[in-house]
Design an enzyme around this catalytic site. Structure first.
Site, PDB file in Angstrom:
ATOM      1  N   ARG A  53      21.606  81.545  23.339  1.00 35.11           N
ATOM      2  CA  ARG A  53      21.212  80.452  24.119  1.00 35.11           C
ATOM      3  C   ARG A  53      21.812  80.200  25.302  1.00 35.11           C
ATOM      4  NH1 ARG A  53      18.241  76.035  21.395  1.00 35.11           N
ATOM      5  NH2 ARG A  53      18.496  75.136  23.282  1.00 35.11           N
ATOM      6  N   TYR A  74      15.289  84.647  15.405  1.00 33.64           N
ATOM      7  CA  TYR A  74      16.150  83.797  15.529  1.00 33.64           C
ATOM      8  C   TYR A  74      16.037  82.973  13.900  1.00 33.64           C
ATOM      9  CZ  TYR A  74      18.307  79.457  16.797  1.00 33.64           C
ATOM     10  OH  TYR A  74      19.370  78.600  16.984  1.00 33.64           O
ATOM     11  N   ASP A  96      50.702 112.650  -5.839  1.00 35.83           N
ATOM     12  CA  ASP A  96      50.680 111.210  -6.218  1.00 35.83           C
ATOM     13  C   ASP A  96      49.861 110.831  -7.463  1.00 35.83           C
ATOM     14  OD1 ASP A  96      50.507 108.308  -5.662  1.00 35.83           O
ATOM     15  OD2 ASP A  96      48.505 108.574  -5.016  1.00 35.83           O
TER      16      ASP A  96
END
Ligand code: GDG
Length: 724
Positions: A10, A88, A499
């Site tokens: 807007r 919109y 790991d």
């Protein structure tokens, strides 16, 4: 100074037709109010929709609009009814708005609406390119235009583009559930700078990019092959003086006097919002009803003034909300009202500045309890309107504003009882009892005005982004694997560092469920059998756990990220370092405090470190409190040389001399001719950093890393180990 071109859905000036004539008026809403003072300087431009569908306009009217708007440095993008419906009402307000506010997306997620969203973003891109120069700074705004940065970037690879999101960025899992998540994230990454109101929103965005595998994620940045995007939190401010000085205007003081008379002898509780489902109006009314039911002595002594500006009136959810609010107000007034007292007064229309500024001044309590809100300017404007610091603010902890306004009466909008308690507390306080808290918040607001926010954004957009120090990491493809295997077979003294969680075994929701599979046990046994190999499992887990699962294998075990070691040919563990843990109390206290505020999280105390696990916690609270915790830990960490490590859904604090890197270094004196290290999380980065360049370091999964190679997951790790 380069020119700034603002682009938002807007314009700050809107057009309507009254009796066939065009009328121009200032647009309502946070963004329009906030930036108009910045944009009205003449040097800059503002591009956006003027608030009226182009089907309703003749050619002459369109020309008239262009001419009139130009006087305000505004340039319109004309949209048809159909475009507005899909872009919109449809995609922006029925999909993105609820999704980003953690509400259910009930309608609107259709292919047609998504098409309209893309089409209208393209229209904005074309208009922007036409109305701006290469040297302009483009500042694009908000969720309606998330694809715009990328669309402009394609046409202007060297352009300076900034984007600001005014609504929250949702938790990554919710965002990623959208089928358009990747397009939306890539759309934003067309910008050089992406700004959001709070650190938890930017963390959410970065986490979503990480999950999507877009770029390399660094602190506050996304590194793309061709550019770096800075991602930062920059909370919007207000025009503080405008509200603080309002009482000096004749209009405002006249309105204020009227209100003083009208509400004499009563406490005024004020709510000002757009009539929007995210603003939690129904919850506030229910809380007020409960307050009146539980406190008959308040009857006739309080009044709730609810100004709710109609908004997005063509969207079904907004129409339903209006009905629900009116119904509830009717019930409350019927149940408690008398001929002399109306408990709730509503105003379902926008007000001129003088009237709402006077309402801010008159209100004893502002009751601002949105379910979720990017920032919430009303809360800030209310505080600014009380130069004598005599206003009491109730504020949702889920509003962005709560991260700055911590001294407000904070409430949880999801819990009715919390709202009622907030109201009860606020009404029982005297303004003088609250004075210091209001003053403190006002100081913060005075220091961060809307002008500072806007210039801060543009300054940051101007600043070059330092290149991070990142090694190039390649996928471990077939040729690299072949090379690795050949090196392995030639070597006589090998070191293999593995790991555990996320590398040998997939990450489990509950750490105790990640027991070693048969494949893991077999791989470790086979590798350890070779006398040329020294195999070590380096984990963050504690000694007991590692002993129970892997203790019978002839492999070296390293517990607590390097805090303890048990060599492959020994039975007992030794501590790798001697340090006092004087910081432990402080950190534990902090962690426990935020665990209480983050349901589902828990604290784990290890011998060398303290860990806050938030894997099973609600993402909103986890993200929010993670950011706060990191901030609070920083000074403690600096003072005690501690490391604060972001693990996998866990935050760990440990002594810097205890790390996978330190223990790795201890071994490097043994002249190995082949080193392989595999890991998946940030603690493994210490291990990679300690290795010589000839080592094979492999990162499992996505994310920024110092390793040379990358494998996608644990099955790929096993596949590789089987080949050795
Ligand atoms: C979005 C985000 C974020 C209120 N009544 C009238 C009126 N107002 C003005 C207020 C305030 C603005 O409207 C509302 O701003 P909020 O911030 O509260 O909410 P949103 O409209 O949802 O704004 C929000 C904001 O963008 C900025 O980034 O804070 O989280 O949702 O300034 O003063 N203005 C006029 N008449 C009224 O009756 N003219």
């Amino acid at each position: 100074m380069p020119r700034v071109v603002i682009v938002s859905n807007r314009l700050p000036v809107s057009v309507k037709k009254v009796d066939g004539k065009l009328e121009f008026y200032p647009s309502a809403g946070g963004l329009a109010t906030g930036l108009s003072s910045y944009a009205n300087t003449g040097a800059n431009r503002w591009i956006g929709w003027p608030g009226i569908a182009s089907d309703d306009l003749s050619d002459t009217e369109r020309k008239d609009i262009v001419t009139e708007l130009k006087k305000h440095h505004c340039y319109p993008v004309f949209l048809t009814q159909k475009q507005l419906q899909g872009f919109y009402n449809g995609y922006s307000n029925s999909v993105l708005w609820p999704l980003f506010h953690h509400m259910k997306v009930e309608t609107g997620d259709t292919a047609a609406n998504w098409r309209a969203y893309k089409e209208v973003n393209r229209l904005y891109a074309e208009t922007t390119l036409k109305l701006s120069r290469d040297t302009d700074r483009l500042w694009l705004h908000d969720y309606q235009l998330m694809l715009l940065p990328e669309m402009i970037r394609v046409a202007r690879p060297k352009g300076r583009i900034g984007f600001f999101l005014h609504i929250p960025f949702p938790s990554p899992d919710l965002f990623l559930a959208s089928s358009h998540a990747a397009s939306l994230a890539k759309g934003l990454l067309g910008a050089d700078l992406v700004g959001m109101h709070t650190a938890s929103y930017t963390e959410n965005f970065l986490a979503a990019c990480r999950e999507l595998g877009i770029g390399i994620i660094g602190p506050r940045k996304v590194v793309l092959p061709e550019r770096i995007v800075r991602v930062t939190d920059l909370p919007i401010g207000i025009d503080y003086k405008k509200f603080a000085d309002a009482s000096r205007s004749l209009d405002v003081s006249l309105e204020h006097k009227k209100l003083l008379w009208k509400y004499r002898g009563k406490k005024v509780i004020l709510t000002i919002d757009r009539l929007d489902p995210s603003k939690g109006l129904v919850g506030r009314l229910k809380a007020y009803r409960m307050l009146l039911a539980e406190n008959p002595k308040l009857h006739g002594k309080v009044v709730m003034v609810m100004q709710a500006m109609p908004s997005r009136t063509e969207v079904a959810a907004y129409q339903k909300l209006r009905v629900d609010v009116e119904k509830l107000v009717g019930h409350i007034n019927d149940q408690f009202g008398t001929w002399r007292w109306t408990p709730v007064e509503t105003i379902f229309s926008p007000l001129p500045f003088a009237q709402y500024a006077a309402l801010y001044q008159r209100a004893d309590v502002a009751f601002i309890a949105p379910i979720r809100d990017g920032m919430n300017l009303v809360a800030k404007e209310y505080l600014a309107s009380h130069p004598k610091s005599d206003g009491i603010l109730i504020l949702s902890e889920t509003a962005g504003a709560a991260e700055e306004l911590k001294d407000a009466v904070l409430v949880n909008p999801y819990k009715l009882r919390s709202l009622v308690t907030g109201l009860t507390d606020a009404l029982s306080m005297t303004p003088s009892g609250f004075l210091q808290r209001t003053r403190k918040m006002q100081r913060i607001l005075r220091g961060n005005t809307i002008d500072k926010w806007a210039t801060g954004f543009i300054d940051l957009l101007e600043r070059p982004i330092p290149l991070p120090n990142i090694r190039i990491t390649r996928a471990l493809g077939a040729p690299q694997t072949a090379e690795l295997i050949a090196d392995y077979h030639q070597a006589r003294k090998r070191l293999i560092l593995l790991d555990y969680d996320g590398t040998l075994e997939p990450i489990k929701k509950h750490p105790e469920d990640a027991k070693p599979s048969r494949a893991t046990l077999a791989a470790l046994k086979r590798l350890a059998k070779d006398p040329h190999n020294h195999v070590a499992v380096i984990s963050g887990r504690d000694r007991t756990n590692l002993m129970e699962w892997l203790g019978s294998l002839p492999v070296t075990l390293v517990a607590e990220h390097g805090g303890f070691i048990r060599l492959h040919d020994q039975k007992s563990w030794r501590k790798t370092n001697q340090h006092s843990l004087s910081w432990e109390k402080k950190v534990t206290k902090l962690f426990e405090h935020y665990t209480a505020q983050t349901p589902g999280s828990f604290v784990e105390r290890k011998e060398w470190s303290i860990v806050w696990h938030y894997r099973s916690a609600a993402p909103f609270y986890a993200q929010k409190n993670l950011v706060i915790l990191k901030k609070l830990l920083k000074p403690i960490a600096e003072h005690n040389t501690l490391g604060v490590v972001d693990g996998n859904m866990a935050l760990e604090v440990r002594h810097l001399d205890v790390s996978k890197g330190h223990i790795t270094q201890e071994w490097l004196f043994h002249d190995q001719d082949f080193i392989l290290a595999i890991g998946d999380d940030t603690t493994d980065e210490d291990m990679f950093a300690a290795l010589p360049p000839t080592a094979y370091s492999i990162k499992v999964g996505r994310g920024r890393t110092l390793a040379n190679y990358r494998l996608p997951n644990t099955p790929a790790v096993h596949h590789l180990l089987r080949k050795l």
